[in-house]
Every structure is written in structure tokens, then in C-alpha cells.
Enzyme design. Structure first.
Site, PDB file in Angstrom:
ATOM      1  N   ASP A   1       0.443   3.730   7.763  1.00  0.00           N
ATOM      2  CA  ASP A   1      -1.000   3.521   7.793  1.00  0.00           C
ATOM      3  C   ASP A   1      -1.318   2.102   8.247  1.00  0.00           C
ATOM      4  O   ASP A   1      -0.884   1.127   7.613  1.00  0.00           O
ATOM      5  CB  ASP A   1      -1.600   3.753   6.397  1.00  0.00           C
ATOM      6  CG  ASP A   1      -3.115   3.579   6.409  1.00  0.00           C
ATOM      7  OD1 ASP A   1      -3.590   2.473   6.089  1.00  0.00           O
ATOM      8  OD2 ASP A   1      -3.806   4.552   6.761  1.00  0.00           O
TER       9      ASP A   1
ATOM     10  N   TYR B   1      -6.104  -4.750  10.774  1.00  0.00           N
ATOM     11  CA  TYR B   1      -4.957  -5.345  10.067  1.00  0.00           C
ATOM     12  C   TYR B   1      -4.218  -6.327  10.973  1.00  0.00           C
ATOM     13  O   TYR B   1      -3.337  -7.050  10.505  1.00  0.00           O
ATOM     14  CB  TYR B   1      -3.991  -4.265   9.588  1.00  0.00           C
ATOM     15  CG  TYR B   1      -4.533  -3.287   8.578  1.00  0.00           C
ATOM     16  CD1 TYR B   1      -5.822  -3.400   8.073  1.00  0.00           C
ATOM     17  CD2 TYR B   1      -3.767  -2.219   8.152  1.00  0.00           C
ATOM     18  CE1 TYR B   1      -6.316  -2.491   7.171  1.00  0.00           C
ATOM     19  CE2 TYR B   1      -4.253  -1.300   7.230  1.00  0.00           C
ATOM     20  CZ  TYR B   1      -5.533  -1.437   6.752  1.00  0.00           C
ATOM     21  OH  TYR B   1      -6.026  -0.532   5.846  1.00  0.00           O
TER      22      TYR B   1
ATOM     23  N   LYS C   1      -7.166   2.901  12.398  1.00  0.00           N
ATOM     24  CA  LYS C   1      -8.576   3.015  12.027  1.00  0.00           C
ATOM     25  C   LYS C   1      -9.460   2.206  12.966  1.00  0.00           C
ATOM     26  O   LYS C   1      -9.096   1.111  13.418  1.00  0.00           O
ATOM     27  CB  LYS C   1      -8.790   2.522  10.587  1.00  0.00           C
ATOM     28  CG  LYS C   1      -7.823   3.136   9.574  1.00  0.00           C
ATOM     29  CD  LYS C   1      -8.113   2.636   8.184  1.00  0.00           C
ATOM     30  CE  LYS C   1      -6.984   2.997   7.222  1.00  0.00           C
ATOM     31  NZ  LYS C   1      -5.914   1.966   7.230  1.00  0.00           N
TER      32      LYS C   1
ATOM     33  N   HIS D   1     -13.062   3.467   9.871  1.00  0.00           N
ATOM     34  CA  HIS D   1     -12.597   2.648   8.743  1.00  0.00           C
ATOM     35  C   HIS D   1     -13.634   2.537   7.610  1.00  0.00           C
ATOM     36  O   HIS D   1     -13.292   2.670   6.428  1.00  0.00           O
ATOM     37  CB  HIS D   1     -12.239   1.260   9.252  1.00  0.00           C
ATOM     38  CG  HIS D   1     -11.252   0.520   8.428  1.00  0.00           C
ATOM     39  ND1 HIS D   1     -10.379  -0.409   8.937  1.00  0.00           N
ATOM     40  CD2 HIS D   1     -11.011   0.554   7.090  1.00  0.00           C
ATOM     41  CE1 HIS D   1      -9.625  -0.898   7.958  1.00  0.00           C
ATOM     42  NE2 HIS D   1      -9.996  -0.343   6.845  1.00  0.00           N
TER      43      HIS D   1
HETATM   44  N1  LIG Z   1      -9.141   2.346   4.300  1.00  0.00           N
HETATM   45  C1  LIG Z   1      -9.375   1.239   3.621  1.00  0.00           C
HETATM   46  O1  LIG Z   1     -10.502   0.729   3.549  1.00  0.00           O
HETATM   47  C2  LIG Z   1      -8.257   0.595   2.899  1.00  0.00           C
HETATM   48  C3  LIG Z   1      -6.962   0.983   3.194  1.00  0.00           C
HETATM   49  N2  LIG Z   1      -5.906   0.407   2.548  1.00  0.00           N
HETATM   50  C4  LIG Z   1      -4.543   0.920   2.856  1.00  0.00           C
HETATM   51  O2  LIG Z   1      -3.900   1.269   1.621  1.00  0.00           O
HETATM   52  C5  LIG Z   1      -2.649   0.594   1.573  1.00  0.00           C
HETATM   53  C6  LIG Z   1      -2.223   0.336   0.131  1.00  0.00           C
HETATM   54  O3  LIG Z   1      -3.192  -0.400  -0.545  1.00  0.00           O
HETATM   55  P1  LIG Z   1      -2.962  -1.964  -0.926  1.00  0.00           P
HETATM   56  O4  LIG Z   1      -4.352  -2.521  -1.160  1.00  0.00           O
HETATM   57  O5  LIG Z   1      -2.068  -2.577   0.056  1.00  0.00           O
HETATM   58  O6  LIG Z   1      -2.247  -1.987  -2.332  1.00  0.00           O
HETATM   59  P2  LIG Z   1      -1.300  -1.051  -3.224  1.00  0.00           P
HETATM   60  O7  LIG Z   1      -2.091  -0.384  -4.269  1.00  0.00           O
HETATM   61  O8  LIG Z   1      -0.434  -0.235  -2.325  1.00  0.00           O
HETATM   62  O9  LIG Z   1      -0.439  -2.181  -3.949  1.00  0.00           O
HETATM   63  C7  LIG Z   1       0.323  -3.056  -3.164  1.00  0.00           C
HETATM   64  C8  LIG Z   1       0.792  -4.161  -4.066  1.00  0.00           C
HETATM   65  O10 LIG Z   1       1.629  -3.608  -5.091  1.00  0.00           O
HETATM   66  C9  LIG Z   1       2.939  -4.158  -5.011  1.00  0.00           C
HETATM   67  N3  LIG Z   1       3.879  -3.053  -5.223  1.00  0.00           N
HETATM   68  C10 LIG Z   1       4.193  -2.068  -4.363  1.00  0.00           C
HETATM   69  N4  LIG Z   1       5.064  -1.211  -4.922  1.00  0.00           N
HETATM   70  C11 LIG Z   1       5.299  -1.680  -6.175  1.00  0.00           C
HETATM   71  C12 LIG Z   1       6.122  -1.226  -7.252  1.00  0.00           C
HETATM   72  N5  LIG Z   1       6.849  -0.108  -7.147  1.00  0.00           N
HETATM   73  N6  LIG Z   1       6.128  -1.949  -8.419  1.00  0.00           N
HETATM   74  C13 LIG Z   1       5.377  -3.058  -8.531  1.00  0.00           C
HETATM   75  N7  LIG Z   1       4.566  -3.547  -7.550  1.00  0.00           N
HETATM   76  C14 LIG Z   1       4.549  -2.841  -6.390  1.00  0.00           C
HETATM   77  C15 LIG Z   1       3.051  -4.752  -3.621  1.00  0.00           C
HETATM   78  O11 LIG Z   1       3.923  -5.873  -3.616  1.00  0.00           O
HETATM   79  P3  LIG Z   1       5.233  -5.857  -2.627  1.00  0.00           P
HETATM   80  O12 LIG Z   1       4.708  -5.632  -1.243  1.00  0.00           O
HETATM   81  O13 LIG Z   1       5.796  -7.225  -2.834  1.00  0.00           O
HETATM   82  O14 LIG Z   1       6.096  -4.738  -3.122  1.00  0.00           O
HETATM   83  C16 LIG Z   1       1.620  -5.188  -3.340  1.00  0.00           C
HETATM   84  O15 LIG Z   1       1.378  -6.449  -3.916  1.00  0.00           O
HETATM   85  C17 LIG Z   1      -2.893  -0.680   2.385  1.00  0.00           C
HETATM   86  O16 LIG Z   1      -1.697  -1.317   2.744  1.00  0.00           O
HETATM   87  C18 LIG Z   1      -3.665  -0.095   3.570  1.00  0.00           C
HETATM   88  O17 LIG Z   1      -2.746   0.507   4.453  1.00  0.00           O
HETATM   89  C19 LIG Z   1      -6.101  -0.567   1.573  1.00  0.00           C
HETATM   90  C20 LIG Z   1      -7.368  -0.993   1.266  1.00  0.00           C
HETATM   91  C21 LIG Z   1      -8.550  -0.452   1.913  1.00  0.00           C
HETATM   92  O1  LIG Z   2      -7.092  -2.713   3.839  1.00  0.00           O
HETATM   93  C1  LIG Z   2      -8.097  -2.220   4.382  1.00  0.00           C
HETATM   94  O2  LIG Z   2      -8.145  -1.212   5.099  1.00  0.00           O
HETATM   95  C2  LIG Z   2      -9.363  -2.901   4.187  1.00  0.00           C
HETATM   96  O3  LIG Z   2     -10.443  -2.418   4.453  1.00  0.00           O
HETATM   97  C3  LIG Z   2      -9.240  -4.242   3.572  1.00  0.00           C
HETATM   98  O4  LIG Z   2      -9.975  -5.192   4.275  1.00  0.00           O
HETATM   99  C4  LIG Z   2      -9.764  -4.092   2.175  1.00  0.00           C
HETATM  100  O5  LIG Z   2     -11.172  -4.017   2.281  1.00  0.00           O
HETATM  101  C5  LIG Z   2      -9.271  -5.218   1.374  1.00  0.00           C
HETATM  102  O6  LIG Z   2      -8.105  -5.289   1.115  1.00  0.00           O
HETATM  103  C6  LIG Z   2     -10.266  -6.218   0.940  1.00  0.00           C
HETATM  104  O7  LIG Z   2      -9.647  -7.001  -0.046  1.00  0.00           O
END
Ligand SMILES: NC(=O)C1=CN([C@@H]2O[C@H](COP(=O)(O)OP(=O)(O)OC[C@H]3O[C@@H](n4cnc5c(N)ncnc54)[C@H](OP(=O)(O)O)[C@@H]3O)[C@@H](O)[C@H]2O)C=CC1
Ligand SMILES: O=C(O)C(=O)[C@@H](O)[C@H](O)C(=O)CO
Length: 277
Positions: free
Chosen positions: A45, A50, A75, A108
Site C-alpha cells: 500500500d 507518500y 492513491k 485518498h
Molecule cells: N488512506 C489513508 O488515509 C491512510 C493510510 N495509511 C496506510 O496504512 C498503513 C499502516 O498505518 P500506519 O499509520 O503506518 O500505522 P500502523 O498502525 O501500521 O502502525 C505502524 C507502527 O507500529 C509499529 N509496529 C508495526 N508492527 C508492530 C508489531 N508487531 N509490534 C509492535 N509495533 C509494531 C511500527 O514500527 P516499525 O516500523 O518500527 O515496526 C510503526 O511505528 C500506512 O503505512 C499506510 O500505508 C495510514 C494512514 C492513513
Molecule cells: O498515511 C496516509 O495515507 C495519510 O493520509 C497520512 O498523511 C495520514 O493522514 C497521517 O499519517 C497523518 O498523520
């Protein structure tokens, strides 16, 4: 490990879990994405916003898995809403990725104040016709916004990627999705940088009952809700841990107990007001 899949409302299939790539950047990002693919991830994803589509493409080409086994999502950013700019935006993303198509293309954020998301959706329909994406969907859309797309274009999004985790289980939205054949996808499934579910007693107890980690219990909760979580990790061990969630099953009572942790959003990501361009 074989990852199960779901059939989407357009007849294509999506892996039941994927890798979030937000902030996986540069050569370190390429390597962690490539490693994730080699450890079994098949869904990646990303997003134009990003600024790592190039890294995702490099990670794909550096992996030992052929491109046609992978499910790539990107997105469309808010600044590219509108028919013509949406067409150009996917072409830009494909150039960044170094791919000739993606499996899923999402709007997005809806940006209701801009009010171009219906025209933008019409562009995604055209992009699917042209074969530049296999499936089309949205992210952060509310039931009202989803219904408007369906009413005005006749085409239902295959996926709605939304904030979903134990503090925000999105029960009503998931019911709307189920009634309309829309697959739910969970962003920030582990609470991102804003919540730590690994020490919450309910989750710790459920994890201990199954001999798994709290993060695995949370991801299994997503799976059994019928949502597709996309946990982000740059760490090899935690990537493998997050993928290893298909060898146990939570009871209905455990699912209910985790869902009862509802307290609200991680931050102010309300689709009716939050805007990202
Ligand atoms: N469409 C949208 O608007 C949005 C989409 N997204 C998508 O969703 C994805 C995931 O969401 P995101 O906000 O990144 O966060 P997550 O909920 O996936 O959490 C990620 C965090 O958790 C840690 N982590 C991962 N696995 C573990 C584990 N098994 N135990 C403990 N800690 C862990 C990671 O650290 P480490 O990397 O060090 O393991 C990182 O700091 C994003 O990467 C993006 O692709 C996110 C926000 C908004
Ligand atoms: O991760 C995504 O897709 C987002 O939209 C981010 O910008 C999200 O809004 C975020 O992580 C803001 O803290």
C-alpha cells in the site's frame, strides 16, 4: 505461508493482509519492502503523497517474487481531484512505480468542500477501462459519500480504506460496506504512532490465551471482522510477526471484547473535515 484472499465486487481478488509503506523511504525503504515481499507479503500500500512510489517499485524489482504475484495499491492526492487531473495523476504514479498498471487505485481523501470527488470517481472508472488499474476504490469515504458515488455513477467502489483499530472499530461503516459489497481495508490497524495496543490488558489477555503477541491478536481481530489490515513495519521480525496471523482464531467473545475498547479516532482524521492535498 499462503495468504488467504477475498473476492472483490468486480470479480478480482485481494490478499487478506498487506504491508503499509508510509515513511518507508530511500534505500532503507526499498530493502524493507523487498524483504517483506520475500517473507510473504503480496499486497503493498502506497500513495503519491507518500513520496515513496519509486521505493516501492524498486522493492518489487529487487524481490525474488514476480510482479504478477503482487497486489499494488496507490492513491490519488487531493490536489489532483477532477477528471483530467485524476487521469494524469495515475499516469504519474505509474511512472514513479515503474509499472504499467496497479491492482487498486484509491481516491485518498473525499475533500467534500472541494466537491470534485464524483468527477474524480468517473476518471477512475475510465482508468479501469483503460487497464491502468485492475480495481478502483476510495479511502476515508463516509456512507453518505459512498452512496452519492453509487447513485450518480452506478459504480460501487471495490474497497474503502479507512481508519480502523480497537479504539475505532467502525461498526456502522462496516455494516454499510457489507450491505453494498464494499471490502473494508484498515489503515493504522495497530494504532500507528498514536496508540499502543501492546499493553492494553484486554488485548494482552486475548493474545496470551492463543500464545501470540498482542499485535498478532489485533491483526487477527481485523481479519475476523472481514477487513484487510495493512500494518506498516520496517523491521524484518515485526513484518514476519504481522503476517503470521492465520494459524489461530479468536472467539466471538474475544472479538467483542476488543471491539469494546472503542474510544474514538487517533487524531482528527474526520473525512467530513480533514483535508490533504
Ligand atoms: N488512506 C489513508 O488515509 C491512510 C493510510 N495509511 C496506510 O496504512 C498503513 C499502516 O498505518 P500506519 O499509520 O503506518 O500505522 P500502523 O498502525 O501500521 O502502525 C505502524 C507502527 O507500529 C509499529 N509496529 C508495526 N508492527 C508492530 C508489531 N508487531 N509490534 C509492535 N509495533 C509494531 C511500527 O514500527 P516499525 O516500523 O518500527 O515496526 C510503526 O511505528 C500506512 O503505512 C499506510 O500505508 C495510514 C494512514 C492513513
Ligand atoms: O498515511 C496516509 O495515507 C495519510 O493520509 C497520512 O498523511 C495520514 O493522514 C497521517 O499519517 C497523518 O498523520
Amino acid at each position: 505461508m499462503t495468504i488467504p484472499s477475498h473476492t472483490l465486487n468486480d470479480g478480482t481478488t485481494i490478499p487478506a493482509i498487506g504491508l503499509g509503506t508510509y515513511n518507508l523511504l530511500g534505500s532503507e525503504g526499498d530493502a524493507s519492502i523487498s524483504r517483506a515481499i520475500d517473507s510473504g507479503y503480496r499486497l503493498l500500500d502506497t500513495a503519491l503523497n507518500y513520496k515513496n512510489e519509486g521505493d516501492v517499485g524498486e522493492g518489487i524489482r529487487a524481490s525474488s517474487v514476480s510482479r504478477d504475484e503482487l497486489f499494488v495499491t496507490t492513491k490519488l492526492p487531493g490536489r489532483h481531484h477532477g477528471y483530467d487531473s485524476a487521469i494524469a495523476s495515475l499516469e504519474e504514479s505509474l511512472g514513479n512505480l515503474g509499472l504499467d498498471h496497479v491492482e487498486l487505485y484509491l481516491i485518498h481523501w473525499p475533500l467534500p468542500k472541494v466537491d470534485k470527488y464524483v468527477d474524480t470517481w468517473r476518471a477512475l472508472i475510465e482508468l479501469r477501462e483503460r487497464g491502468l488499474t485492475r480495481s478502483i476504490g476510495v479511502s476515508n469515504f463516509t456512507p453518505t459519500q459512498l452512496q452519492r458515488l453509487i447513485d450518480e455513477t452506478g459504480v460501487t467502489p471495490a474497497v474503502n480504506q479507512v481508519e480502523l483499530h480497537p479504539n475505532f472499530p467502525q461498526g456502522e461503516l462496516r455494516e454499510f460496506h457489507a450491505a453494498h459489497g464494499i471490502r473494508t481495508q484498515s489503515w493504522s490497524p495497530l494504532g500507528s504512532r498514536h496508540a499502543d495496543f501492546t499493553t492494553v490488558p484486554t488485548i494482552v489477555d486475548v493474545a496470551a490465551a492463543h500464545g501470540v503477541t498482542p499485535s498478532q491478536a489485533v491483526l487477527r481481530w481485523h481479519i475476523q471482522l472481514g477487513s484487510v489490515p495493512i500494518p506498516r513495519s520496517g523491521d524484518a521480525g515485526r513484518q514476519r510477526e504481522n503476517l503470521d496471523v492465520f494459524g489461530f482464531e479468536l472467539t466471538d467473545a474475544e472479538i467483542t471484547a476488543i471491539s469494546a475498547l472503542e474510544s474514538g479516532r487517533l487524531w482528527d482524521g474526520d473525512p467530513d473535515t480533514h483535508e490533504e492535498f
